[in-house]
Design a protein around this motif. Sequence first.
Motif, mmCIF file in Angstrom:
data_model
loop_
_atom_site.group_PDB
_atom_site.id
_atom_site.type_symbol
_atom_site.label_atom_id
_atom_site.label_comp_id
_atom_site.label_asym_id
_atom_site.label_seq_id
_atom_site.Cartn_x
_atom_site.Cartn_y
_atom_site.Cartn_z
ATOM 1 N N ASN A 1 -30.043 -6.651 -16.040
ATOM 2 C CA ASN A 1 -28.622 -6.941 -16.089
ATOM 3 C C ASN A 1 -28.088 -7.407 -14.742
ATOM 4 O OD1 ASN A 1 -27.982 -6.416 -18.800
ATOM 5 N ND2 ASN A 1 -28.118 -4.226 -18.390
ATOM 6 N N LYS A 2 -28.806 -7.069 -13.664
ATOM 7 C CA LYS A 2 -28.303 -7.459 -12.354
ATOM 8 C C LYS A 2 -29.400 -7.855 -11.375
ATOM 9 C CE LYS A 2 -28.045 -2.679 -10.835
ATOM 10 N NZ LYS A 2 -27.207 -1.574 -10.438
ATOM 11 N N ASP A 3 -30.655 -7.493 -11.617
ATOM 12 C CA ASP A 3 -31.719 -7.804 -10.659
ATOM 13 C C ASP A 3 -32.071 -9.282 -10.677
ATOM 14 O OD1 ASP A 3 -31.823 -5.196 -9.984
ATOM 15 O OD2 ASP A 3 -33.829 -4.810 -10.763
ATOM 16 N N ASN A 4 -32.375 -9.793 -9.509
ATOM 17 C CA ASN A 4 -32.799 -11.169 -9.346
ATOM 18 C C ASN A 4 -33.412 -11.284 -7.961
ATOM 19 O OD1 ASN A 4 -30.534 -11.890 -7.412
ATOM 20 N ND2 ASN A 4 -29.352 -11.313 -9.214
ATOM 21 N N VAL A 5 -33.915 -12.451 -7.639
ATOM 22 C CA VAL A 5 -34.480 -12.694 -6.324
ATOM 23 C C VAL A 5 -33.638 -13.767 -5.645
ATOM 24 C CG1 VAL A 5 -36.509 -13.485 -5.056
ATOM 25 C CG2 VAL A 5 -36.782 -12.128 -7.139
ATOM 26 N N THR A 6 -33.177 -13.480 -4.445
ATOM 27 C CA THR A 6 -32.402 -14.450 -3.689
ATOM 28 C C THR A 6 -33.296 -15.059 -2.619
ATOM 29 O OG1 THR A 6 -30.385 -13.184 -4.055
ATOM 30 C CG2 THR A 6 -30.364 -14.772 -2.242
ATOM 31 N N LEU A 7 -33.279 -16.395 -2.550
ATOM 32 C CA LEU A 7 -34.052 -17.120 -1.546
ATOM 33 C C LEU A 7 -33.096 -17.756 -0.546
ATOM 34 C CD1 LEU A 7 -36.649 -18.935 -3.836
ATOM 35 C CD2 LEU A 7 -36.940 -16.804 -2.557
ATOM 36 N N PRO A 8 -33.582 -18.134 0.637
ATOM 37 C CA PRO A 8 -32.708 -18.812 1.609
ATOM 38 C C PRO A 8 -32.185 -20.137 1.047
ATOM 39 C CG PRO A 8 -34.759 -18.116 2.644
ATOM 40 C CD PRO A 8 -34.924 -17.913 1.169
ATOM 41 N N ALA A 9 -30.893 -20.348 1.153
ATOM 42 C CA ALA A 9 -30.273 -21.577 0.648
ATOM 43 C C ALA A 9 -30.832 -22.826 1.323
ATOM 44 C CB ALA A 9 -28.762 -21.512 0.847
ATOM 45 N N GLU A 10 -31.334 -22.676 2.536
ATOM 46 C CA GLU A 10 -31.869 -23.822 3.281
ATOM 47 C C GLU A 10 -33.038 -24.489 2.555
ATOM 48 O OE1 GLU A 10 -31.393 -20.751 4.616
ATOM 49 O OE2 GLU A 10 -29.564 -21.228 5.732
ATOM 50 N N VAL A 11 -33.638 -23.791 1.600
ATOM 51 C CA VAL A 11 -34.738 -24.367 0.826
ATOM 52 C C VAL A 11 -34.281 -25.659 0.151
ATOM 53 C CG1 VAL A 11 -36.197 -23.984 -1.205
ATOM 54 C CG2 VAL A 11 -35.895 -22.159 0.473
ATOM 55 N N LEU A 12 -33.026 -25.707 -0.328
ATOM 56 C CA LEU A 12 -32.528 -26.882 -1.044
ATOM 57 C C LEU A 12 -31.307 -27.538 -0.412
ATOM 58 C CD1 LEU A 12 -32.853 -25.685 -4.756
ATOM 59 C CD2 LEU A 12 -34.182 -27.461 -3.621
ATOM 60 N N ASN A 13 -30.625 -26.872 0.484
ATOM 61 C CA ASN A 13 -29.388 -27.418 1.030
ATOM 62 C C ASN A 13 -29.621 -28.725 1.775
ATOM 63 O OD1 ASN A 13 -26.567 -27.334 1.525
ATOM 64 N ND2 ASN A 13 -27.026 -26.750 3.630
ATOM 65 N N GLY A 14 -28.831 -29.738 1.428
ATOM 66 C CA GLY A 14 -28.864 -31.011 2.140
ATOM 67 C C GLY A 14 -29.929 -31.991 1.686
ATOM 68 N N VAL A 15 -30.808 -31.594 0.768
ATOM 69 C CA VAL A 15 -31.869 -32.512 0.357
ATOM 70 C C VAL A 15 -31.355 -33.507 -0.675
ATOM 71 C CG1 VAL A 15 -33.708 -30.854 0.847
ATOM 72 C CG2 VAL A 15 -32.807 -31.036 -1.469
ATOM 73 N N THR A 16 -31.975 -34.668 -0.691
ATOM 74 C CA THR A 16 -31.686 -35.672 -1.719
ATOM 75 C C THR A 16 -32.870 -35.779 -2.673
ATOM 76 O OG1 THR A 16 -32.398 -37.394 -0.190
ATOM 77 C CG2 THR A 16 -30.037 -37.004 -0.365
ATOM 78 N N ASP A 17 -34.054 -36.022 -2.130
ATOM 79 C CA ASP A 17 -35.269 -36.060 -2.953
ATOM 80 C C ASP A 17 -35.908 -34.679 -2.921
ATOM 81 O OD1 ASP A 17 -34.687 -38.722 -3.155
ATOM 82 O OD2 ASP A 17 -36.440 -39.423 -2.073
ATOM 83 N N PHE A 18 -36.315 -34.175 -4.088
ATOM 84 C CA PHE A 18 -36.923 -32.848 -4.140
ATOM 85 C C PHE A 18 -37.687 -32.678 -5.446
ATOM 86 C CE2 PHE A 18 -32.829 -32.455 -6.158
ATOM 87 C CZ PHE A 18 -33.099 -31.697 -7.288
ATOM 88 N N THR A 19 -38.517 -31.644 -5.480
ATOM 89 C CA THR A 19 -39.188 -31.200 -6.695
ATOM 90 C C THR A 19 -39.157 -29.677 -6.718
ATOM 91 O OG1 THR A 19 -40.696 -33.097 -6.677
ATOM 92 C CG2 THR A 19 -41.345 -31.200 -8.021
#
Length: 186
Positions: free
Chosen positions: A12-30
């Motif tokens: 109901n509340k558990d999840n895994v948080t990753l650093p936002a920098e993994v995707l922030n600012g990217v245009t091309d990604f997979t």
Amino acid sequence: TNDERLILNDNNKDNVTLPAEVLNGVTDFTISFKVAFKSFHLAGDNPTNTVVSAWGSALDGIWIDYNKSLNAWRFTINGETVSVTWPVVVESNTYCLFFSRTEDSAKIILDAENIFTFPINTTPLSISNLVIGHHASCTDGCFQVKQCMNGKLENLAFWNRGLNADEIDLGCHIPIAWFSSQTTPC
């Protein structure tokens, strides 16, 4: 952790948080992963089985989920949502999924086959939150019941480029590590 697995005890509340920098600012990604759902959410307000949820100040980031009621994988990027109907996604079967944006085109690849390609905006991602296993319903990270993932997630990976067919094929055939939710559905 337990035997190289992450166990989420309260879906109901558990999840895994990753650093936002993994995707922030990217245009091309997979983004790629293997997933085996233990169960599906079928009732409630917008029942989804969310794998990746990433957003900025306006909830305009990325969502990847499966909606069993619609038999559709749903992909949202910067406010644009695409639903791809898939005939049968079965509990406990493992599916290999790649979501890729290169320039103004996005691809959805399931089990090493390109199942959908569509035009997409080229706006860089503005990500301040990156959560695995739950859908965020507001910018401060609130979560609703019946929008989490209940199952196993393997080989979760992020790249700052599109991958070629050989890389995708390899990613679908070599297991690395399991992250697992072993509890009752949220």
